[in-house]
Design an enzyme around this catalytic site. Structure first.
Site, mmCIF file in Angstrom:
data_model
loop_
_atom_site.group_PDB
_atom_site.id
_atom_site.type_symbol
_atom_site.label_atom_id
_atom_site.label_comp_id
_atom_site.label_asym_id
_atom_site.label_seq_id
_atom_site.Cartn_x
_atom_site.Cartn_y
_atom_site.Cartn_z
ATOM 1 C CE1 TYR C 59 -4.086 -1.667 -0.098
ATOM 2 C CE2 TYR C 59 -3.255 -2.969 1.735
ATOM 3 C CZ TYR C 59 -4.189 -2.762 0.736
ATOM 4 O OH TYR C 59 -5.220 -3.640 0.581
ATOM 5 C CD GLU C 60 -0.208 6.118 -3.496
ATOM 6 O OE1 GLU C 60 -1.257 5.491 -3.754
ATOM 7 O OE2 GLU C 60 0.066 7.198 -3.999
ATOM 8 C CB ALA C 61 -0.231 4.674 3.521
ATOM 9 C CG HIS D 104 1.851 10.401 -3.417
ATOM 10 N ND1 HIS D 104 1.024 9.412 -2.983
ATOM 11 C CD2 HIS D 104 2.108 11.166 -2.337
ATOM 12 C CE1 HIS D 104 0.788 9.564 -1.682
ATOM 13 N NE2 HIS D 104 1.445 10.626 -1.277
#
Lengths: 270, 324, 270, 324
Positions: C59-61, D104
């Site tokens: 996951y990106e986080a 991002h």
């Protein structure tokens, strides 16, 4: 317990005690200190136990603000991690260093020149094959580039204090600007990234500092030596016109701390 | 495949071809995969190209045994127990090993760039040193920067003027070693790696490399490590081969497991000063012992127990360290 | 328990079930998957419970290979951390992504064009002030640049399937090369860094893929729709000449897993 | 000074001048220092320049309240609970907020560069997108890249051709915000910060920034945190001001402490769609409650207890999340 202010008399301390004490005195309270293996560890621990309780120590291997209860023998040592704030890695501590957070760092070297350039790479010819290979730079040149002040701890010998070091491992106050290699002031090479550089060299004979032109001079001479004797142990023409007097000897309390609290096992202080 | 293959040390090392570019986990004399290094010597690896954030006792063993052709790094020595790399000195002087000097930040950033999938990273660390002297680009002098060596960049570094700061800085080229060998205190059954204490540059070395061998002091339940994912270093899919072997770092130290064996390293350093002495040391401690357990038997239980870490402090409290 | 092979009949599943199942089928066993909030979470969990038990989710986080026992609602969710291999941060997961470790990623978008360029930034004019501001790109363009394959899950509407998107947030197969802005194949812009790009688009009406020229075509049409109906819901002239047939409906076992194991609370599957 | 100064929330926020460049810890709707954001609104901060790795509910509150002049980031929304940033939409359309779009990775690398003391970092993420369209450089179009704004780089990014890979990539400029505000689960009495679970980009934001305010859900014995330095994020000397305040992240979630309050955010999102509704929401939830404890009282114990995390799982198991 003896008072900190009571200074030891000649014969009551060893050369290493004076070195450690003189090095400790370069740490200001609240400083963020980058320390290497050996004597610098004694110095930073001594500083924290005396005049600089809020100094913080970062080790190159990744430990930040450790509070060792047993003297570490190297920066990679597990002892550094005891009650540390963070056990990180090189990337974290070098990021902090390059970000400009380090106030003072302790470094060593095999050779130094009048501009504070230091060699830890090779003695004599470097290429195509070296005459004598040393350890290499490690983080020495990085720390010396990126900390606000650096303090070198070295052995005073004629062959080590040279007009020009055989290989500039670590940048002093006049350094080559590549690709030409012309020697220019450090400020010119680092530009906006300039933060400082060598501020003191501590040897077994005296404490040296650097003048406005980035040239080394003798600041204080250790008890038992004369400025002339120090000069004789330099290959270049050492400036001894600014000597302020004798290096302050260790305090009795400092010696007690070194032998009973910091290095009771005799790891560095035999 | 998401999981590493569990193999023996001998099997793992046999996979590494001569001429490979290799890096190691650890820092100077801490958490070095020494058992793997000894096995590389036993298997007679040749022409290795070491690219290391920093070197140590393991580097000296490989160089002394004649396994290494190129060494790119910034430092080699044995900390308190040997002031320089005597093998490197000898092999560099004779031209048998080509040395490329960088600074510590340069080497870290070369590995970090490789680990981030970037071709280079910028830095201004160590400007104005002979590290950047164009005449001291040894791989270039030996004609190895002609593009025919996939792991040797075309230039040692590049000077650039940056438009954002208006300053000069350098770009150091990424490295992506063929192999990385790392020693960890704990690895889960499925391959999650936990490293206790300082992380050195292990994660950068692992991510940068094409193949990764992890030597675990102990393999533990995967579920246990995953209860606390904040403490783990890398997931299983970054590990290709997994070896379980206790004391695999001796004589280097391993946080929470055992201490640096300073006397052993000091003795090695003395023996490393001539090739003859090195060879007889290698005969005694690498070839003569047969394998890792033979080596441990030769060290002996008494010494190992002195080195074993106090489980609260993470380092040995039984070992005599100083003069008092 | 029903067998995985038994397919559900029309009326036995909802559109969302088909979307989740079709998305799950894009995951190969052993894939390293980068998943975003929402439907992709159902898809990766379903894939792991069926044909791809060794798939791993990032996951990106910052969470790597979590094994949530309660469905996460967003990539930042604490549920992702349950039995995770590593709870890291963006820097670690983006380093892995840029290093080329990610096999497949699930993404979304507000608009898409015939080359798979996707807009999630602004509808209509962008500058000096936008006509309608959307969320912005987030990691969508990065993941789409750096993963080997990407799968887009979108709503099929004429206004969303456009000849040219208003703002290219995420790069498809023909993209602008700056500073000129000339549209060229993705391979030309990325050079050695090229790894792949959009491999499928899954909507509520069908599954689309991309041909040798990077142009989108309809691959399968969902049961209940015709290729012509899909074409009518595109602003551009959709290639329906390569339709292989109907999209495979969800298996009964897949539906059971979705409603009883993956999303029993009805977070996404009302 | 190595230790942060312990202050009240009001004192901390009062230190931030109008026009400051600010960044926040957290990720979208997770671990955002919402109490600090509300207090910034109460104190009527003006002309803020937000530079965020990503935005979230906190961004929308600040924009809706008219505190923000420039927003540089890549994303704003409320995840499941609100599909876009309605305040940003409104303020961008009217030209009251200047938006600079990055990806991002670009934003992370801008912060990372700042945190490493570098002027830029290279990347090839998001090449070939309108993010790099030279006409879409909004700060440039508004004449703000003339060098007179210390926190605005001269260029949005630079295209470079790299000699090592032979490829084109871009350099994104570093950012060093004036202020960073981070919410952490635990901070030691002396200031060591521990963040549980995903770290997002907190360490990069902290190191990059000139001044750092950490809001601690709880201040704990320093010695406790230091028993496990592997779990800590940053040392005390990276923190300037320390505030202790429970539930300081509500309605965003905080791993191990409490859940995202989805209903609260959903309601905010609905109200954020017109300025009139936003203003009355702000009157009710920011100005009307007086301070953070007034806000918590208004939410009520029942709701807080539903949101409170199960201490084993780290998230709430009492809160109804879906339709079943």
């Amino acid at each position: 317990m003896t008072k900190n202010a009571e200074l030891a008399k000649p014969g009551e301390y060893k050369p290493l005690d004076l070195l450690a004490t003189a090095a400790a005195r370069e740490v200001k309270n609240g400083d963020i200190v980058f320390a290497g293996t050996g004597l610098p560890m004694l110095a930073i621990m001594l500083a924290k136990l005396t005049h600089a309780p809020e100094a913080v120590c970062i080790y190159e291997a990744g430990t930040i603000d450790g509070r060792p209860i047993h003297l570490p023998t190297s920066v990679g040592d597990a002892r550094n991690e005891y009650q540390a704030a963070v056990a990180a890695g090189l990337n974290e501590v070098f990021a902090q260093l390059q970000r400009g957070l380090v106030d003072v760092a302790f470094l060593g070297g095999a050779e130094i020149d009048r501009y504070g350039n230091v060699n830890t790479t090779a003695v004599g010819r470097y290429t195509p094959a070296p005459e004598k290979r040393l350890t290499g730079g490690g983080g020495n040149p990085d720390i010396n580039s990126l900390a606000k002040r650096t303090v070198f701890i070295m052995v005073q010998e004629k062959r080590r204090f040279k007009e020009r070091v055989d290989y500039i491992t670590s940048p002093g106050w006049r350094i080559p600007k590549w690709p030409s290699g012309e020697l220019v002031p450090k400020q010119e090479v680092y530009g906006k990234f300039f933060r400082g550089g060598p501020s003191a060299v501590i040897t077994n004979m005296g404490v040296f500092r650097f003048d406005e032109n980035g040239e080394i001079y003798l600041d204080t001479v250790h008890p038992g030596f004369t400025p002339e004797q120090v000069k004789e142990n330099c290959s270049f023409d050492l400036n001894i016109s600014r000597v302020r007097g004798e290096t302050l000897p260790p305090g009795r309390r400092e010696i007690e701390l070194l032998y009973t609290v910091i290095d009771p096992e005799g790891v560095f202080l035999a | 495949m998401a999981k590493p293959e569990k193999v023996t040390l001998q099997e793992a090392i046999r996979l590494i071809p001569d001429g490979s570019t290799i890096t190691f986990g650890g820092f100077t004399i801490w958490r070095r995969p020494m058992a793997a290094v000894y096995e590389m010597v036993r298997q007679g690896k040749q022409d290795l190209h070491l690219v290391e954030v920093n070197g140590g006792t393991h580097t000296e063993v490989l160089i002394g045994a004649g396994c290494v052709k190129i060494w790119e790094s910034c430092w080699v020595g044995h900390e308190l127990y040997g002031k320089l790399g005597a093998c490197l000195d000898r092999f560099a002087r004779s031209g048998k090993v080509i040395v490329e000097d960088y600074s510590h930040v340069h080497m870290l950033y070369r590995m970090l760039a490789g680990s981030m999938g970037l071709p280079y990273l910028p830095t201004y660390a160590s400007l104005g040193t002979d590290i950047l002297n164009p005449e001291y680009d040894n791989l270039g002098r030996f004609g190895l920067r002609n593009g025919s060596h996939p792991k040797i960049p075309k230039k040692k570094y590049e000077i650039v003027r940056d438009i954002f700061s208006g300053n000069e800085l350098i770009h150091v080229p990424a490295v992506n070693p063929d192999w990385c060998i790392v020693l960890a205190q704990m690895v889960g059954e499925e391959g999650t790696v936990r490293v206790k204490g300082q992380k050195y540059s292990d994660v950068e070395a692992i991510r940068a490399s094409e193949k990764v061998i992890v030597i675990a002091e102990q393999i533990v339940p995967e579920e246990y490590l995953r209860r606390d994912p904040d403490l783990n270093l890398v997931p299983p899919y970054l590990v290709d081969y997994l070896v379980e072997l206790p004391w695999a770092g001796h004589p280097t130290g391993c946080q929470g497991m055992y201490e640096v064996d300073g006397q052993f390293i000091k003795n090695f350093y003395e023996k490393s000063k001539t090739q003859e002495m090195f060879d007889s040391w290698a005969q005694e401690w690498i070839f003569g012992v047969g394998d890792h357990y033979g080596y441990l038997e030769k060290i002996g239980v008494r010494q190992l127990e002195d080195l074993r870490a106090n489980q609260v402090l993470g380092y040995s409290t039984r070992m005599r360290r100083g003069s008092r």
